[in-house]
Design a protein around this motif. Structure first.
Motif, short mmCIF file in Angstrom:
data_model
loop_
_atom_site.label_atom_id
_atom_site.label_comp_id
_atom_site.label_asym_id
_atom_site.label_seq_id
_atom_site.Cartn_x
_atom_site.Cartn_y
_atom_site.Cartn_z
N VAL A 20 -11.07 -61.09 -9.39
CA VAL A 20 -11.06 -60.03 -10.40
C VAL A 20 -11.93 -60.44 -11.58
CG1 VAL A 20 -9.60 -58.74 -12.01
CG2 VAL A 20 -8.77 -59.28 -9.71
N GLY A 21 -12.74 -59.51 -12.08
CA GLY A 21 -13.56 -59.80 -13.24
C GLY A 21 -14.80 -60.60 -12.94
N GLN A 71 -5.68 -57.92 -17.49
CA GLN A 71 -5.05 -56.62 -17.25
C GLN A 71 -5.31 -56.15 -15.82
OE1 GLN A 71 -6.78 -54.20 -20.32
NE2 GLN A 71 -5.61 -55.18 -21.98
N ARG A 72 -6.55 -56.30 -15.37
CA ARG A 72 -6.90 -55.89 -14.01
C ARG A 72 -6.14 -56.73 -12.98
NH1 ARG A 72 -13.52 -55.29 -14.83
NH2 ARG A 72 -13.41 -53.42 -16.16
N LEU A 73 -6.09 -58.04 -13.22
CA LEU A 73 -5.39 -58.92 -12.29
C LEU A 73 -3.92 -58.53 -12.19
CD1 LEU A 73 -5.50 -61.47 -10.47
CD2 LEU A 73 -4.84 -62.79 -12.50
N ALA A 74 -3.27 -58.28 -13.34
CA ALA A 74 -1.85 -57.91 -13.33
C ALA A 74 -1.62 -56.62 -12.55
CB ALA A 74 -1.35 -57.77 -14.77
N ARG A 75 -2.52 -55.67 -12.73
CA ARG A 75 -2.37 -54.40 -12.01
C ARG A 75 -2.55 -54.59 -10.51
NH1 ARG A 75 -6.59 -49.41 -12.54
NH2 ARG A 75 -5.79 -48.20 -10.77
N LEU A 76 -3.55 -55.36 -10.12
CA LEU A 76 -3.79 -55.62 -8.70
C LEU A 76 -2.60 -56.35 -8.08
CD1 LEU A 76 -7.08 -56.84 -7.08
CD2 LEU A 76 -4.96 -58.02 -6.56
N ASP A 136 -16.01 -50.38 -10.55
CA ASP A 136 -15.98 -51.41 -9.51
C ASP A 136 -14.52 -51.79 -9.20
OD1 ASP A 136 -18.76 -51.57 -9.35
OD2 ASP A 136 -18.85 -53.14 -10.89
N PHE A 137 -13.75 -52.01 -10.25
CA PHE A 137 -12.36 -52.41 -10.05
C PHE A 137 -11.56 -51.30 -9.38
CE2 PHE A 137 -7.94 -52.75 -11.58
CZ PHE A 137 -7.60 -53.94 -10.94
#
Length: 447
Positions: free
Chosen positions: A307-308, A359-364, A316-317
């Motif tokens: 992620v990121g 934030q992206r990692l937590a959502r994934l 992309d995410f």
């Protein structure tokens, strides 16, 4: 009797390598493995450089070992694995307590390096890439329970832009077919019933056969499935760019091939996959999943995600999240991108803010957790064939084993001797966050 302590970081390849180190040093010097580092005469760190701050973790651990070395100067300390391969002599210069430095391809030289260090009172270092030589120099493997790893190849030639593995483990080199079969046969004779075939890019296996032909992973699986006492086959880790139709066909034809696959995708956005130099598109990846589910509708899938990655956009995410919805993964390893020194991606400008990455990692991770819970819930009420591996960690007369889809199951032990190493049919009654609970139905026909 001399005592050996090994601390292992990283992947299953490292776990396999650590077990072979123990076998080798027992044969050469009579070392017995201990779980108490302070009692050890020889302490080894088997390191991994894939994740962030790998070197710092190594030197932090060595800092803790410094006191033990001071208390007994004759104690020998060694560092192996990918960090050792990457750092080489610099590691011994920075950490003066280190006596041995060896790479993944030179662990077979441990007895010689140990003698050299004792003789010269100077660090003994060997981080070369001597092809597949190490497998010719290792003793016959010793089984530790009903499951075992078998390394069928070394290295990786994919050179993904973010990955250090090709630089620390070298190019892909496959073991000859007969050598792999001999190792499997030796393990089966010791009571092993499940084999996991290992490689950094295991589906690139191309082993030489006695007639000069080449054996790929699919053919190897078909051959191993003919071993009567081998009840289950797994393999890891696969690269999607080389997951061909022959492997899909193996899932269709071989019931001994476990209904579980770890297939790292890293990202669901073609733009990011291109920057990563992964060699496939999201459409190609999803087509592979479609083919697999056509022949194994109940297959459990896991993956890896970064992620990121530098310049990853919100779109992309979102494409990654959409791929997750389509693939319906049971589990995944996911990490925020961090540059590995010496890789091409380390030179890319990383403009994604740290807070956005988190934030992206937590959502994934939250979505993968939900999907995993849904997968486990669907197992409730089904009958699963479980290989009994050990007593349950919480005791209470319970046994623990794994299903073909790689889920741990705890269930009450039957009367009589514990059936460790047997395949039993278990009805799943409850799905918990990290395991399943069930009850014995009957003994499976599997060996």
């Amino acid at each position: 009797m001399s005592k050996l302590f090994i601390k292992t970081f990283g992947c299953q390849m490292n776990e396999y390598d650590s077990s072979r180190m123990a076998d080798l040093l027992k044969e050469s010097h009579g070392f017995e493995v201990t779980t108490d580092p302070e009692a050890a005469d020889l302490l080894l760190l088997n390191t991994c450089s894939v994740r962030e701050k790998a070197q710092e973790k190594v030197f932090s651990e060595l800092g803790r070992w410094k006191e033990w070395k001071s208390a007994r100067p004759g104690r020998v300390i060694g560092v192996g694995g990918c960090v050792a391969s990457q750092e080489g002599e610099a590691l011994a210069r920075r950490a003066r307590i280190v006596d041995l430095v060896f790479g993944p391809q030179t662990l077979h030289r441990l007895p010689e390096l140990l003698e050299q260090a004792r003789r010269t009172h100077a660090p003994a270092i060997d981080v070369r890439f001597p092809e597949i030589e190490k497998f010719d120099r290792l003793p016959e493997p010793r089984a530790d329970g009903p499951t075992a790893f078998v390394s069928i190849m070394e290295g990786c030639s994919k050179y993904c832009s973010f990955c250090i593995v090709p630089y620390t483990r070298g190019e892909e080199v496959s073991r000859p077919l007969d050598d792999v079969l001999a190792e499997v046969d030796a393990l089966l004779a010791q009571g092993v019933r499940e084999i996991t075939l290992l490689g950094q890019n295991v589906n690139a296996y191309r082993g030489r056969m006695a007639d000069g032909a080449t054996c790929d992973l699919a053919l190897l699986i078909h051959i191993l499935a003919r071993f009567e006492t081998l009840g289950r086959i797994r393999f890891t880790t696969s690269h999607p760019a080389e997951f061909g139709d022959a492997l899909v066909e193996a899932y269709a034809r071989e019931p001994k091939l476990a209904g579980y696959l770890h297939l790292p995708v890293q990202s669901g956005a073609d733009r990011v996959l291109g920057m990563m130099k992964r060699g496939y598109t999201r459409a190609a990846y999803l087509e592979t999943i479609r083919k697999l589910r056509a022949v194994r509708p109940d297959i459990a899938l896991s993956s890896d995600f970064i992620v990121g990655f530098p310049s990853e956009t919100a779109d992309d995410f979102e494409q990654t999240m959409d791929l997750i919805e389509q693939a319906r993964f049971d589990s995944a390893y996911s990490f925020v991108y961090s540059p590995r020194p010496g890789t091409p991606a380390a030179n890319l400008r990383d403009g994604v803010p740290a807070a956005v990455k988190q934030q992206r990692l937590a959502r994934l991770q939250a979505r993968i957790h939900e999907l995993g819970g849904e997968f486990a819930a669907r197992l409730v009420g089904t009958r699963q064939t479980v290989l009994v591996e050990r007593p349950a960690r919480k005791g209470g007369g319970q046994l623990a084993g794994r299903t073909a889809c790689n889920r741990w199951v705890n269930f009450p032990a039957p009367a009589g001797p514990a059936p460790i190493g047997r395949f039993l049919d278990v009805r799943i009654d409850e799905a918990l966050p990290n395991s399943l609970r069930g009850r014995l139905v009957q003994t499976s026909a599997a060996p």
